[in-house]
Design a protein around this motif. Sequence first.
Motif, PDB file in Angstrom:
ATOM      1  N   ARG A   8       0.865  -1.184   0.000  1.00 49.62           N
ATOM      2  CA  ARG A   8       0.000   0.000   0.000  1.00 49.62           C
ATOM      3  C   ARG A   8       0.900   1.231   0.000  1.00 49.62           C
ATOM      4  O   ARG A   8       1.855   1.295   0.772  1.00 49.62           O
ATOM      5  N   GLU A  11       0.888   5.768  -0.715  1.00 48.46           N
ATOM      6  CA  GLU A  11       0.237   7.024  -1.071  1.00 48.46           C
ATOM      7  C   GLU A  11       1.282   7.913  -1.734  1.00 48.46           C
ATOM      8  O   GLU A  11       2.413   8.018  -1.261  1.00 48.46           O
ATOM      9  N   ALA A  21      -4.022   6.859  -3.315  1.00 51.20           N
ATOM     10  CA  ALA A  21      -3.758   5.743  -2.405  1.00 51.20           C
ATOM     11  C   ALA A  21      -3.915   4.459  -3.214  1.00 51.20           C
ATOM     12  O   ALA A  21      -5.018   4.133  -3.657  1.00 51.20           O
ATOM     13  N   ALA A  27      -9.135   1.982   2.606  1.00 51.04           N
ATOM     14  CA  ALA A  27      -8.245   2.946   1.953  1.00 51.04           C
ATOM     15  C   ALA A  27      -8.543   4.344   2.473  1.00 51.04           C
ATOM     16  O   ALA A  27      -9.657   4.639   2.906  1.00 51.04           O
ATOM     17  N   ASN A  28      -7.551   5.192   2.436  1.00 51.82           N
ATOM     18  CA  ASN A  28      -7.669   6.556   2.942  1.00 51.82           C
ATOM     19  C   ASN A  28      -8.780   7.313   2.199  1.00 51.82           C
ATOM     20  O   ASN A  28      -8.668   7.554   0.991  1.00 51.82           O
ATOM     21  N   ALA A  32      -9.521  10.365   2.299  1.00 52.21           N
ATOM     22  CA  ALA A  32      -9.216  11.775   2.069  1.00 52.21           C
ATOM     23  C   ALA A  32      -8.461  12.022   0.766  1.00 52.21           C
ATOM     24  O   ALA A  32      -8.230  13.173   0.400  1.00 52.21           O
ATOM     25  N   VAL A  33      -8.076  10.956   0.042  1.00 52.02           N
ATOM     26  CA  VAL A  33      -7.300  11.139  -1.181  1.00 52.02           C
ATOM     27  C   VAL A  33      -8.225  11.395  -2.368  1.00 52.02           C
ATOM     28  O   VAL A  33      -9.441  11.240  -2.286  1.00 52.02           O
ATOM     29  N   ARG A  78      -8.521   6.260  -4.917  1.00 50.56           N
ATOM     30  CA  ARG A  78      -8.156   5.012  -4.255  1.00 50.56           C
ATOM     31  C   ARG A  78      -8.121   3.931  -5.336  1.00 50.56           C
ATOM     32  O   ARG A  78      -9.144   3.592  -5.930  1.00 50.56           O
TER      33      ARG A  78
END
Length: 318
Positions: free
Chosen positions: A164, A166, A175, A196-197, A199-200, A203
């Motif tokens: 994984r 970013e 991400a 997965a994040n 805020a990106v 994904r």
Amino acid sequence: MSASSILKKSAVVTAGSLVAGVGYASLIERNAFAVREVTMPVLSPGSSPLKVLHISDLHMRPQQRRKQDWLRDLARLEPDFVVNTGDNLSHPKAVPAVVQALGDLLSVPGVFVFGSNDYFGPRPKNPLNYVTNPTHRVHGEPLPWQDLRAAFTERGWLDMTHTRREFEVGGLLIAAAGVDDPHLKRDRYETIAGPANPAVNLRLGLTHSPEPRVLDRFAADGYQLIMAGHTHGGQVCLPLYGAVVTNCELDRSRAKGASQWGAHTQLHVSAGIGTSPYAPVRFCCRPEATLLTLIAAPTGGSYEGIREGQSHPSVSVR
């Protein structure tokens, strides 16, 4: 005309059509490289567009000059990002050919995972196994995947195998996560499991073979886009029917191109660029790369509105 004469004439016509079809599939269509353009609304709302070149299944041999020239010219598309979903090799001495063919694309930010034909060379197989026994595995000689990995990573591409990461591309935060080839049952999703994040801007999940068990895990972890290869788009397709097989558990309707997987995830499966040297044919399924324009999804999470353009000839075919 007697019945026997009619039957003989029909047999001759059928045999002639079969020969012509095989000749077309092996000499013309498998070398009719194309670039398909697709627009997919998968980015987080407010994101600027991102041009992604998806390449897969090169199955490169050292003397395939036409394929190498075509790949080299893909840099003219000026993608922001390159995704390579495996099966680059088809010969133990093909690594230099792959690296030289990708050329300037290796200077573009990129990610990759490997497929079965990065690890093992092709071997002759009974083509009926693809229909009657799709889980049958026949491995050839080991291939120098470590050398290919070193060449890719030295130029800056990221190996996403059971990883994984970013990173930023074109002002967007991505991400990404990937697994090893599910076709060989090398996937260990638990090594990358977890949401997965959110805020990106994107994904992104990567796998060589689009096995539903893996796609479901990516979707459950909130990945907006999953990219895969392996199927060759069916390689041999029939008019009004499509792909005969996918060589995995994925249904035939998703053998190539963009589709929805679950409520909030999109899938893109590359039809691939090469073929096995033991099955050097394509029929109603041109070898292709895909230029995806990723745009922001509408507020509210709806992923409708995929626009897929027609395949068009390569930017330069020699």
